[in-house]
Design a protein around this motif. Structure first.
Motif, PDB file in Angstrom:
ATOM      1  N   VAL A  74      -6.253   9.689   2.563  1.00 48.51           N
ATOM      2  CA  VAL A  74      -5.326   8.610   2.219  1.00 48.51           C
ATOM      3  C   VAL A  74      -5.101   8.577   0.714  1.00 48.51           C
ATOM      4  N   GLY A  75      -4.003   7.991   0.288  1.00 50.73           N
ATOM      5  CA  GLY A  75      -3.744   7.837  -1.147  1.00 50.73           C
ATOM      6  C   GLY A  75      -4.679   6.781  -1.739  1.00 50.73           C
ATOM      7  N   GLN A  76      -5.114   7.015  -2.986  1.00 53.19           N
ATOM      8  CA  GLN A  76      -5.994   6.037  -3.635  1.00 53.19           C
ATOM      9  C   GLN A  76      -5.306   4.693  -3.776  1.00 53.19           C
ATOM     10  N   ASN A  77      -3.977   4.705  -3.887  1.00 56.64           N
ATOM     11  CA  ASN A  77      -3.225   3.453  -3.997  1.00 56.64           C
ATOM     12  C   ASN A  77      -3.447   2.583  -2.760  1.00 56.64           C
ATOM     13  N   VAL A  78      -3.350   3.200  -1.579  1.00 57.25           N
ATOM     14  CA  VAL A  78      -3.523   2.456  -0.327  1.00 57.25           C
ATOM     15  C   VAL A  78      -4.996   2.051  -0.154  1.00 57.25           C
ATOM     16  N   LEU A  79      -5.878   2.974  -0.511  1.00 61.99           N
ATOM     17  CA  LEU A  79      -7.316   2.718  -0.386  1.00 61.99           C
ATOM     18  C   LEU A  79      -7.751   1.539  -1.264  1.00 61.99           C
ATOM     19  N   GLU A  80      -7.344   1.578  -2.531  1.00 65.36           N
ATOM     20  CA  GLU A  80      -7.783   0.560  -3.490  1.00 65.36           C
ATOM     21  C   GLU A  80      -7.159  -0.804  -3.171  1.00 65.36           C
ATOM     22  N   GLU A  81      -5.906  -0.787  -2.734  1.00 64.23           N
ATOM     23  CA  GLU A  81      -5.251  -2.045  -2.365  1.00 64.23           C
ATOM     24  C   GLU A  81      -6.021  -2.710  -1.218  1.00 64.23           C
ATOM     25  N   TYR A  82      -6.454  -1.889  -0.268  1.00 61.37           N
ATOM     26  CA  TYR A  82      -7.229  -2.393   0.869  1.00 61.37           C
ATOM     27  C   TYR A  82      -8.600  -2.883   0.392  1.00 61.37           C
ATOM     28  N   LYS A 123       7.397 -14.179 -15.472  1.00 60.94           N
ATOM     29  CA  LYS A 123       8.444 -13.475 -14.708  1.00 60.94           C
ATOM     30  C   LYS A 123       7.979 -13.183 -13.292  1.00 60.94           C
ATOM     31  N   ARG A 124       8.943 -12.838 -12.421  1.00 59.99           N
ATOM     32  CA  ARG A 124       8.612 -12.451 -11.038  1.00 59.99           C
ATOM     33  C   ARG A 124       8.611 -10.923 -10.946  1.00 59.99           C
ATOM     34  N   ILE A 125       7.578 -10.368 -10.291  1.00 62.20           N
ATOM     35  CA  ILE A 125       7.477  -8.910 -10.118  1.00 62.20           C
ATOM     36  C   ILE A 125       7.325  -8.624  -8.627  1.00 62.20           C
ATOM     37  N   ALA A 126       8.251  -7.831  -8.069  1.00 63.50           N
ATOM     38  CA  ALA A 126       8.195  -7.504  -6.636  1.00 63.50           C
ATOM     39  C   ALA A 126       7.362  -6.241  -6.428  1.00 63.50           C
ATOM     40  N   THR A 127       6.483  -6.247  -5.410  1.00 63.74           N
ATOM     41  CA  THR A 127       5.636  -5.073  -5.157  1.00 63.74           C
ATOM     42  C   THR A 127       5.104  -5.049  -3.732  1.00 63.74           C
ATOM     43  N   SER A 128       4.736  -3.849  -3.276  1.00 59.33           N
ATOM     44  CA  SER A 128       4.019  -3.715  -2.002  1.00 59.33           C
ATOM     45  C   SER A 128       2.521  -3.624  -2.264  1.00 59.33           C
ATOM     46  N   TYR A 129       2.118  -3.709  -3.530  1.00 60.12           N
ATOM     47  CA  TYR A 129       0.704  -3.605  -3.913  1.00 60.12           C
ATOM     48  C   TYR A 129       0.260  -4.843  -4.685  1.00 60.12           C
ATOM     49  N   PRO A 130       0.294  -6.014  -4.016  1.00 57.00           N
ATOM     50  CA  PRO A 130       0.016  -7.270  -4.731  1.00 57.00           C
ATOM     51  C   PRO A 130      -1.374  -7.323  -5.365  1.00 57.00           C
ATOM     52  N   ALA A 148       5.251 -10.338  -3.004  1.00 52.86           N
ATOM     53  CA  ALA A 148       4.858  -9.242  -2.113  1.00 52.86           C
ATOM     54  C   ALA A 148       5.994  -8.890  -1.168  1.00 52.86           C
ATOM     55  N   MET A 149       6.345  -7.598  -1.109  1.00 51.24           N
ATOM     56  CA  MET A 149       7.378  -7.118  -0.185  1.00 51.24           C
ATOM     57  C   MET A 149       6.826  -5.915   0.569  1.00 51.24           C
ATOM     58  N   ARG A 150       7.231  -5.715   1.819  1.00 53.43           N
ATOM     59  CA  ARG A 150       6.720  -4.576   2.591  1.00 53.43           C
ATOM     60  C   ARG A 150       7.379  -3.269   2.169  1.00 53.43           C
ATOM     61  N   GLY A 151       8.654  -3.339   1.793  1.00 50.57           N
ATOM     62  CA  GLY A 151       9.357  -2.108   1.408  1.00 50.57           C
ATOM     63  C   GLY A 151      10.598  -2.467   0.621  1.00 50.57           C
ATOM     64  N   ALA A 152      11.409  -1.452   0.267  1.00 58.57           N
ATOM     65  CA  ALA A 152      12.671  -1.664  -0.465  1.00 58.57           C
ATOM     66  C   ALA A 152      12.487  -2.501  -1.720  1.00 58.57           C
ATOM     67  N   VAL A 153      11.326  -2.321  -2.345  1.00 54.39           N
ATOM     68  CA  VAL A 153      10.984  -3.074  -3.547  1.00 54.39           C
ATOM     69  C   VAL A 153      12.002  -2.857  -4.666  1.00 54.39           C
ATOM     70  N   ASP A 167       6.122  -0.369  -8.430  1.00 56.89           N
ATOM     71  CA  ASP A 167       6.287   0.530  -7.291  1.00 56.89           C
ATOM     72  C   ASP A 167       5.713   1.912  -7.607  1.00 56.89           C
ATOM     73  N   LEU A 168       5.551   2.723  -6.551  1.00 57.29           N
ATOM     74  CA  LEU A 168       5.029   4.078  -6.741  1.00 57.29           C
ATOM     75  C   LEU A 168       6.118   4.981  -7.298  1.00 57.29           C
ATOM     76  N   VAL A 169       5.725   5.798  -8.253  1.00 58.37           N
ATOM     77  CA  VAL A 169       6.671   6.696  -8.899  1.00 58.37           C
ATOM     78  C   VAL A 169       6.035   8.076  -8.949  1.00 58.37           C
ATOM     79  N   SER A 170       6.799   9.114  -8.566  1.00 52.20           N
ATOM     80  CA  SER A 170       6.304  10.448  -8.922  1.00 52.20           C
ATOM     81  C   SER A 170       7.268  11.098  -9.900  1.00 52.20           C
ATOM     82  N   THR A 171       8.522  11.323  -9.491  1.00 53.03           N
ATOM     83  CA  THR A 171       9.469  11.913 -10.445  1.00 53.03           C
ATOM     84  C   THR A 171      10.261  10.843 -11.206  1.00 53.03           C
ATOM     85  N   GLY A 172      10.349   9.653 -10.641  1.00 52.23           N
ATOM     86  CA  GLY A 172      11.129   8.596 -11.287  1.00 52.23           C
ATOM     87  C   GLY A 172      12.581   8.572 -10.820  1.00 52.23           C
ATOM     88  N   ALA A 173      12.946   9.528  -9.927  1.00 49.46           N
ATOM     89  CA  ALA A 173      14.347   9.625  -9.486  1.00 49.46           C
ATOM     90  C   ALA A 173      14.804   8.379  -8.722  1.00 49.46           C
TER      91      ALA A 173
END
Ligand code: ATP
Ligand code: ZN
Length: 297
Positions: A74-82, A123-130, A148-153, A167-173
Motif C-alpha cells: 500500500v502507499g505510505q499516504n494511505v497507511l499513515e492516514e489510517y 483558509k479552507r483546504i480541501a483534501t482526501s487526507y484530513p 474532507a472530500m472523497r475525491g475530485a479534490v 492532494d497527491l502529486v507526482s508529475t503535477g500535470a
C-alpha cells in the motif's frame, strides 16, 4: 475461492496505480500468479503458499490491521492516514518498495503570488487526507479549516468549496490542468510492504519471512551492479573508496602482471558513467559493470 487458513494472504490494489508494479514485484520474487478473472477478489500463487486479495487501496490497512491479510502492499499516504486514526499501532511497515512515488502537497490557484505558509491561516483546504493535513497544520502552528472530500479534490477551488487543496502529486500535470500550483509539501510517499501486528502462527510467520527475504533480494537487485576492474595494487584504497555501496571487494592477483590485481565487487547503489570516469582516473582499467539477476542477502 474461499479463505484457506493454510496460506498466507497478501492484500494488493485490485486495479489502479499500484497494481501492475505490485504484481511485477511478486513475479520478480519468483511467484507464479494464477490469473483471476476480472471480477475475482483473489489470485492464487501456484508455487508459493500465498493468495493475493485484490481490493481497493483504501481497504488494505483495515485488512492488514485486522489480520484478514497477514501482509499488504500500500502507499505510505494511505497507511499513515489510517494509522493516525488509531489509538495504537496495528500495522508494521517492513520494506519500502521503490515504486508509487508521489507526494501530498498543498496547492493554490496559480494566480496566487508570493505564497507563504501563514497565508493558510483561517483558509479552507480541501483534501482526501484530513489527518495528514491536520498533523501538518498543527506542526506548523496554522489554524486552517480542513474540508474532507472523497475525491475530485482539485475541483474544490473552482466550485468555491475551498481556497486551497491538499492532494497527491507526482508529475503535477493534474494540478496544472486545473489551474493549480503546488505551494507546500505535506508528506512524501512510496509503496511499502506492511505486516499485521496481530499474532500469527509459526507456519504463517515462516512463510511470511521467506517471502520477505525474496522481496528484499528483488529490491536490492534492482539497483545493484557487479563491477569487475583491473588496477595497480597501490590504487586499491582510492578505488574501493569510489565504488558505490560496495562492502569488502574481492581482490585477486593477475597472472603475468605483477603489482596489478583484479577487483570484483557488488555495488548496492547506482553506478553512473561519472563513477566509471573517477575509477579510471584513479588507475582502474578494463572496467566491466554487469547486472545482477538474483541476490539473497
Ligand atoms: P482504488 O480504486 O484502489 O481506491 P484510487 O483511485 O484510490 O484506487 P490510485 O489513483 O490508483 O488510487 O492510487 C493508488 C496509490 O498510488 C496512491 O494512494 C498513491 O500511494 C500512489 N500514487 C502514485 N502516484 C500518484 C498520483 N500521481 N496520484 C495519486 N496517487 C499516486
Ligand atoms: Zn483508493
Amino acid at each position: 475461492m474461499s479463505r484457506d487458513e493454510n496460506r498466507l494472504h497478501l492484500a494488493v490494489q485490485k486495479s489502479g496505480r499500484l497494481s501492475d508494479q505490485s504484481r511485477q514485484l511478486l513475479k520478480d520474487a519468483g511467484l507464479k500468479l494464477l490469473q483471476g478473472g476480472r471480477n475475482e477478489l483473489a489470485a492464487r500463487a501456484e508455487n508459493f503458499p500465498l493468495d493475493l486479495m485484490l481490493v481497493r487501496d483504501d481497504d488494505i490497512p483495515t485488512f492488514v490491521a485486522d489480520g484478514v491479510c497477514e501482509l499488504g502492499i500500500v502507499g505510505q499516504n494511505v497507511l499513515e492516514e489510517y494509522a493516525l486514526g488509531l489509538p495504537e499501532p496495528r500495522i508494521e511497515q517492513v520494506a519500502k518498495l521503490g515504486f508509487g512515488r508521489c507526494s501530498l502537497k498543498i496547492a493554490a490557484p496559480d494566480s496566487l503570488r508570493g505564497f507563504e505558509l501563514p497565508m493558510l491561516g483561517g483558509k479552507r483546504i480541501a483534501t482526501s487526507y484530513p489527518r495528514l493535513l491536520r498533523r501538518f497544520l498543527e506542526t506548523n502552528g496554522l489554524d486552517a479549516e480542513v474540508v474532507a472530500m472523497r475525491g475530485a479534490v482539485e475541483l474544490a477551488p473552482r466550485l468555491g468549496i475551498a481556497g486551497f487543496v491538499c492532494d497527491l502529486v507526482s508529475t503535477g500535470a493534474t494540478l496544472d490542468a486545473n489551474g493549480l500550483a503546488p505551494v507546500a509539501d505535506v508528506f512524501d510517499s512510496e509503496a511499502v510492504l506492511v505486516r499485521t501486528m496481530r499474532p500469527i502462527d509459526a507456519a504463517h510467520a515462516e512463510q511470511a519471512q521467506a517471502l520477505l527475504t525474496r522481496i528484499d533480494g528483488v529490491i536490492a537487485t534492482a539497483e545493484s551492479k557487479y563491477i569487475v576492474l583491473n588496477a595497480p595494487e597501490g590504487a586499491l584504497p582510492a578505488i574501493t573508496h569510489i565504488l558505490p555501496g560496495a562492502e569488502a571487494p574481492t581482490v585477486v592477483p593477475l597472472i603475468g602482471r605483477p603489482g596489478h590485481v583484479a577487483v570484483q565487487a557488488v555495488c548496492q547503489e547506482s553506478v553512473f558513467w561519472e563513477t566509471l570516469e573517477r575509477l579510471k582516473a584513479a588507475g582502474a582499467s578494463a572496467i566491466l559493470v554487469m547486472p545482477i539477476e538474483k541476490m539473497m542477502l
